[in-house]
Design a protein around this motif. Structure first.
Motif, PDB file in Angstrom:
ATOM      1  N   ALA B  26      -2.696   0.746  -6.010  1.00 39.83           N
ATOM      2  CA  ALA B  26      -1.477   0.292  -6.691  1.00 39.83           C
ATOM      3  C   ALA B  26      -0.297   0.197  -5.735  1.00 39.83           C
ATOM      4  O   ALA B  26       0.617  -0.601  -5.949  1.00 39.83           O
ATOM      5  CB  ALA B  26      -1.148   1.238  -7.844  1.00 39.83           C
ATOM      6  N   VAL B  27      -0.318   1.007  -4.682  1.00 35.76           N
ATOM      7  CA  VAL B  27       0.837   1.029  -3.779  1.00 35.76           C
ATOM      8  C   VAL B  27       0.554   0.331  -2.450  1.00 35.76           C
ATOM      9  O   VAL B  27       1.365   0.405  -1.529  1.00 35.76           O
ATOM     10  CB  VAL B  27       1.302   2.484  -3.511  1.00 35.76           C
ATOM     11  CG1 VAL B  27       1.779   3.120  -4.797  1.00 35.76           C
ATOM     12  CG2 VAL B  27       0.193   3.307  -2.882  1.00 35.76           C
ATOM     13  N   THR B  28      -0.611  -0.323  -2.356  1.00 32.32           N
ATOM     14  CA  THR B  28      -0.904  -1.044  -1.125  1.00 32.32           C
ATOM     15  C   THR B  28      -0.647  -2.534  -1.309  1.00 32.32           C
ATOM     16  O   THR B  28      -0.535  -3.025  -2.435  1.00 32.32           O
ATOM     17  CB  THR B  28      -2.362  -0.853  -0.673  1.00 32.32           C
ATOM     18  OG1 THR B  28      -3.231  -1.342  -1.699  1.00 32.32           O
ATOM     19  CG2 THR B  28      -2.661   0.598  -0.388  1.00 32.32           C
ATOM     20  N   THR B  29      -0.586  -3.232  -0.192  1.00 29.68           N
ATOM     21  CA  THR B  29      -0.362  -4.671  -0.197  1.00 29.68           C
ATOM     22  C   THR B  29      -1.530  -5.348   0.520  1.00 29.68           C
ATOM     23  O   THR B  29      -1.967  -4.851   1.564  1.00 29.68           O
ATOM     24  CB  THR B  29       0.942  -5.009   0.550  1.00 29.68           C
ATOM     25  OG1 THR B  29       2.007  -4.244  -0.045  1.00 29.68           O
ATOM     26  CG2 THR B  29       1.273  -6.488   0.450  1.00 29.68           C
ATOM     27  N   PRO B  30      -2.042  -6.456  -0.040  1.00 27.60           N
ATOM     28  CA  PRO B  30      -3.130  -7.153   0.642  1.00 27.60           C
ATOM     29  C   PRO B  30      -2.747  -7.524   2.073  1.00 27.60           C
ATOM     30  O   PRO B  30      -1.567  -7.707   2.384  1.00 27.60           O
ATOM     31  CB  PRO B  30      -3.345  -8.405  -0.217  1.00 27.60           C
ATOM     32  CG  PRO B  30      -2.873  -8.012  -1.566  1.00 27.60           C
ATOM     33  CD  PRO B  30      -1.729  -7.065  -1.331  1.00 27.60           C
ATOM     34  N   PHE B  31      -3.750  -7.632   2.915  1.00 27.90           N
ATOM     35  CA  PHE B  31      -3.580  -7.982   4.332  1.00 27.90           C
ATOM     36  C   PHE B  31      -2.927  -6.850   5.127  1.00 27.90           C
ATOM     37  O   PHE B  31      -2.354  -7.092   6.177  1.00 27.90           O
ATOM     38  CB  PHE B  31      -2.758  -9.270   4.509  1.00 27.90           C
ATOM     39  CG  PHE B  31      -3.396 -10.473   3.879  1.00 27.90           C
ATOM     40  CD1 PHE B  31      -4.435 -11.142   4.513  1.00 27.90           C
ATOM     41  CD2 PHE B  31      -2.978 -10.926   2.643  1.00 27.90           C
ATOM     42  CE1 PHE B  31      -5.028 -12.242   3.922  1.00 27.90           C
ATOM     43  CE2 PHE B  31      -3.564 -12.030   2.050  1.00 27.90           C
ATOM     44  CZ  PHE B  31      -4.592 -12.684   2.695  1.00 27.90           C
ATOM     45  N   THR B  32      -3.004  -5.636   4.607  1.00 26.67           N
ATOM     46  CA  THR B  32      -2.492  -4.495   5.363  1.00 26.67           C
ATOM     47  C   THR B  32      -3.625  -3.499   5.582  1.00 26.67           C
ATOM     48  O   THR B  32      -4.594  -3.473   4.800  1.00 26.67           O
ATOM     49  CB  THR B  32      -1.349  -3.783   4.624  1.00 26.67           C
ATOM     50  OG1 THR B  32      -1.853  -3.272   3.382  1.00 26.67           O
ATOM     51  CG2 THR B  32      -0.190  -4.729   4.341  1.00 26.67           C
ATOM     52  N   PRO B  33      -3.522  -2.680   6.635  1.00 30.84           N
ATOM     53  CA  PRO B  33      -4.570  -1.675   6.863  1.00 30.84           C
ATOM     54  C   PRO B  33      -4.756  -0.735   5.674  1.00 30.84           C
ATOM     55  O   PRO B  33      -5.867  -0.276   5.408  1.00 30.84           O
ATOM     56  CB  PRO B  33      -4.065  -0.919   8.096  1.00 30.84           C
ATOM     57  CG  PRO B  33      -3.190  -1.890   8.801  1.00 30.84           C
ATOM     58  CD  PRO B  33      -2.531  -2.709   7.724  1.00 30.84           C
ATOM     59  N   GLY B  34      -3.682  -0.443   4.954  1.00 30.45           N
ATOM     60  CA  GLY B  34      -3.790   0.443   3.802  1.00 30.45           C
ATOM     61  C   GLY B  34      -4.696  -0.125   2.727  1.00 30.45           C
ATOM     62  O   GLY B  34      -5.538   0.588   2.155  1.00 30.45           O
ATOM     63  N   ALA B  35      -4.561  -1.427   2.449  1.00 30.14           N
ATOM     64  CA  ALA B  35      -5.406  -2.063   1.445  1.00 30.14           C
ATOM     65  C   ALA B  35      -6.860  -2.087   1.898  1.00 30.14           C
ATOM     66  O   ALA B  35      -7.782  -1.815   1.115  1.00 30.14           O
ATOM     67  CB  ALA B  35      -4.916  -3.482   1.177  1.00 30.14           C
ATOM     68  N   GLU B  36      -7.051  -2.381   3.178  1.00 27.15           N
ATOM     69  CA  GLU B  36      -8.424  -2.412   3.700  1.00 27.15           C
ATOM     70  C   GLU B  36      -9.054  -1.022   3.639  1.00 27.15           C
ATOM     71  O   GLU B  36     -10.228  -0.878   3.287  1.00 27.15           O
ATOM     72  CB  GLU B  36      -8.416  -2.945   5.132  1.00 27.15           C
ATOM     73  CG  GLU B  36      -8.018  -4.425   5.205  1.00 27.15           C
ATOM     74  CD  GLU B  36      -7.761  -4.891   6.617  1.00 27.15           C
ATOM     75  OE1 GLU B  36      -7.939  -4.097   7.564  1.00 27.15           O
ATOM     76  OE2 GLU B  36      -7.372  -6.069   6.779  1.00 27.15           O
ATOM     77  N   GLY B 135      -3.692  -1.209  -9.818  1.00 26.46           N
ATOM     78  CA  GLY B 135      -4.400   0.076  -9.894  1.00 26.46           C
ATOM     79  C   GLY B 135      -5.508   0.051 -10.924  1.00 26.46           C
ATOM     80  O   GLY B 135      -6.626   0.521 -10.671  1.00 26.46           O
ATOM     81  N   VAL B 136      -5.219  -0.506 -12.089  1.00 27.25           N
ATOM     82  CA  VAL B 136      -6.231  -0.566 -13.162  1.00 27.25           C
ATOM     83  C   VAL B 136      -7.378  -1.480 -12.740  1.00 27.25           C
ATOM     84  O   VAL B 136      -8.557  -1.164 -12.945  1.00 27.25           O
ATOM     85  CB  VAL B 136      -5.586  -1.056 -14.476  1.00 27.25           C
ATOM     86  CG1 VAL B 136      -6.656  -1.358 -15.517  1.00 27.25           C
ATOM     87  CG2 VAL B 136      -4.613  -0.004 -15.004  1.00 27.25           C
ATOM     88  N   ALA B 137      -7.031  -2.631 -12.129  1.00 25.40           N
ATOM     89  CA  ALA B 137      -8.085  -3.562 -11.703  1.00 25.40           C
ATOM     90  C   ALA B 137      -8.967  -2.925 -10.641  1.00 25.40           C
ATOM     91  O   ALA B 137     -10.195  -3.088 -10.665  1.00 25.40           O
ATOM     92  CB  ALA B 137      -7.445  -4.846 -11.170  1.00 25.40           C
ATOM     93  N   CYS B 138      -8.367  -2.173  -9.732  1.00 17.53           N
ATOM     94  CA  CYS B 138      -9.155  -1.527  -8.684  1.00 17.53           C
ATOM     95  C   CYS B 138     -10.070  -0.455  -9.289  1.00 17.53           C
ATOM     96  O   CYS B 138     -11.241  -0.338  -8.912  1.00 17.53           O
ATOM     97  CB  CYS B 138      -8.232  -0.917  -7.629  1.00 17.53           C
ATOM     98  SG  CYS B 138      -9.112  -0.239  -6.215  1.00 17.53           S
ATOM     99  N   ALA B 139      -9.545   0.314 -10.231  1.00 20.30           N
ATOM    100  CA  ALA B 139     -10.369   1.335 -10.884  1.00 20.30           C
ATOM    101  C   ALA B 139     -11.518   0.666 -11.654  1.00 20.30           C
ATOM    102  O   ALA B 139     -12.650   1.175 -11.657  1.00 20.30           O
ATOM    103  CB  ALA B 139      -9.508   2.181 -11.815  1.00 20.30           C
ATOM    104  N   ALA B 140     -11.240  -0.469 -12.295  1.00 22.70           N
ATOM    105  CA  ALA B 140     -12.296  -1.194 -13.017  1.00 22.70           C
ATOM    106  C   ALA B 140     -13.357  -1.712 -12.049  1.00 22.70           C
ATOM    107  O   ALA B 140     -14.565  -1.659 -12.338  1.00 22.70           O
ATOM    108  CB  ALA B 140     -11.691  -2.353 -13.806  1.00 22.70           C
TER     109      ALA B 140
END
Lengths: 66, 151
Positions: B26-36, B135-140
């Motif tokens: 929920a707190v990450t942004t695509p194309f960043t190391p955190g999201a990866e 966050g919900v989509a990632c948990a799903a």
């Protein structure tokens, strides 16, 4: 109604169709296959399971990382 | 019994991890190391669940046509037999909506104009635009992976 509205209406209809099939399968008491049965069939065997898991990994990468 | 308890513990741990990774996503942004890193952690969690895959027939009881399903959940070490799928034409009921989805997705994709012809990906982008939706989509997504490898 714009093109976007019409396309979204089709997506909504497809969503309702998918959900209806899931509910019908759940209420059929095993007489109709549901998405769980389809997933079990799709993952029956190591090769199929590997393909499905790779597809799932791509989905996550595509949706949340890229 | 012990196997049953360990499986239950694994499910609880997985739910906690899914909630944690969902919150992280929920707190990450695509194309960043955190999201990866978040997605990679999801891969590891689900792949680690592979040993929990059910013995065939362990929860099904009877087959779709009422015939007994091969496999005995009380013998977890027994070889897993392949399950027969005898719904025949009834498979069309569950496959057809998915084929319609794929056909419509391809049609929207072919048009190219994402604003007028949104694909599933662009619809998901709208969901991902908010931290809660992401966050919900990632948990799903994690739940789907868990179900795919453990059922």
């Amino acid at each position: 109604m714009s093109t976007r509205d019409a396309v979204l209406a089709v997506w909504a209809t497809i969503g309702v169709l998918v959900a209806t099939v899931a509910v019908a399968a759940a209420l059929s008491g095993g007489r109709l296959p549901g998405y769980g049965a389809l997933a079990r069939a799709a993952t029956d065997g190591p090769v199929r399971r590997t393909v499905v898991v790779l597809a799932w990994m791509w989905l996550g990468w595509h949706a949340f990382a890229r | 019994m012990a196997r049953h308890l360990s499986r239950r513990c694994a499910v609880i741990v997985a739910l906690v991890v899914a909630a944690g990774l969902g919150a992280a996503a929920a707190v990450t942004t695509p194309f960043t190391p955190g999201a990866e890193a978040t997605v990679a952690a999801g891969f590891l969690v689900v792949l680690a669940a592979l040993p929990l895959r059910r013995v065939a027939g362990g929860s099904a009881g009877a087959g779709p046509d009422g015939s007994p399903v091969p496999g005995d959940a009380t013998k977890p070490d027994a070889p897993v037999p392949r399950v027969g799928y005898r719904w025949g034409w009834r498979w069309a009921l569950v496959v057809a909506p998915l084929l319609v989805t794929v056909a419509w997705e391809l049609l929207c994709f072919a048009h190219g104009d994402r604003a007028a012809w949104p694909t599933l990906s662009s619809l998901l982008d709208d969901v991902d635009a908010s931290p809660l939706g992401r966050g919900v989509a990632c948990a799903a997504w994690l739940g789907l992976g868990w179900a795919l490898v453990t059922r």
